[in-house]
Design an enzyme around this catalytic site. Structure first.
Site, PDB file in Angstrom:
ATOM      1  N   SER A 105       0.805  -1.220   0.000  1.00 58.24           N
ATOM      2  CA  SER A 105       0.000   0.000   0.000  1.00 58.24           C
ATOM      3  C   SER A 105       0.843   1.277   0.000  1.00 58.24           C
ATOM      4  CB  SER A 105      -0.956   0.021   1.197  1.00 58.24           C
ATOM      5  OG  SER A 105      -0.250   0.196   2.405  1.00 58.24           O
TER       6      SER A 105
ATOM      7  N   LYS B  11       0.783   4.361   6.953  1.00 56.52           N
ATOM      8  CA  LYS B  11       0.068   5.259   6.052  1.00 56.52           C
ATOM      9  C   LYS B  11       0.560   6.696   6.227  1.00 56.52           C
ATOM     10  CE  LYS B  11      -3.022   2.318   4.315  1.00 56.52           C
ATOM     11  NZ  LYS B  11      -2.295   1.113   4.762  1.00 56.52           N
TER      12      LYS B  11
END
Length: 218
Positions: free
Chosen positions: A127, A163
């Site tokens: 990701s 993230k």
């Protein structure tokens, strides 16, 4: 324990993970093993590891990860002196006489003065690939303030995630660096369930040590 107790494929599997450990000083990820043997499913990796555990070639460590059985530790290479040797001086201006000397070693302490405040986690997933962070990399984290747009490790709803972190009127937004993944929005009323584990300051992989890029204020 005699290696003849392993099947040919099991021995190839065992030899690969030992060779990888000797070369990289860490164990290969499931993805790396699957790629090496062209396995279509991670279940094939699990089955081989279970076979080696059962036959006494691997053991479960304290962190539930596999490790080589003590009876086979001689297969692991001796640890090298830590650090990169500094063998002398070199001119970066006019030519001058070469100076050879033992000037010590470049260590992690040299590169990261606040080493005692750092820790690492191994990445599982893709990701953050557009930030140059890939599956199997080791992210370097520090317990420090995370500003808007910084990459951080977050614990939320019992799960961890790496993230880019933003605060806005809608709450906390955890944004991936891969368009194939959706952002995670944490509403203000559940902020207390979110814990930022650490700020990303760099990562390590086979190509070397990569420091976090400082983001310019907008």
């Amino acid at each position: 324990m005699d290696h003849a107790q392993l099947t040919r494929k099991q021995k190839e599997f065992f030899d690969y993970i030992v060779s990888y450990k000797n070369e990289h000083d860490v164990w290969p990820t499931y993805r790396e093993i699957a790629d090496e043997f062209n396995y279509k499913s991670p279940n094939s990796v699990t089955q081989n590891i279970q076979a080696l555990l059962k036959k006494g070639y691997l053991i479960r460590g304290e962190d539930e990860e596999y490790d080589i059985h003590p009876s086979h530790e001689e297969l692991l290479g001796a640890k090298r002196d830590t650090g990169i040797p500094v063998r002398g001086l070199i001119a970066a201006g006019y030519l001058q006489e070469a100076v050879e000397a033992d000037l010590g070693r470049i260590t992690l302490e040299t590169l990261f003065p606040r080493l005692d405040d750092m820790f690492a986690l191994r990445v599982s997933g893709m990701s953050m690939k557009d930030a140059g962070i890939y599956d199997g990399d080791f992210v370097l984290l520090m317990d420090s303030d995370v500003k808007d747009g910084d990459i951080g490790a977050v614990l939320y709803n019992g799960e961890t995630s790496l993230k880019r972190i933003y605060h806005d009127k809608n709450g906390l937004r955890l944004e991936p660096a891969n368009e194939e993944y959706d952002a995670i929005v944490v509403e203000p009323d559940v902020f207390e369930e979110v814990r930022i584990i650490g700020k990303y300051i760099g990562h390590v992989n086979r190509s070397g040590i990569h420091r976090a890029v400082t983001r310019k204020a907008s």
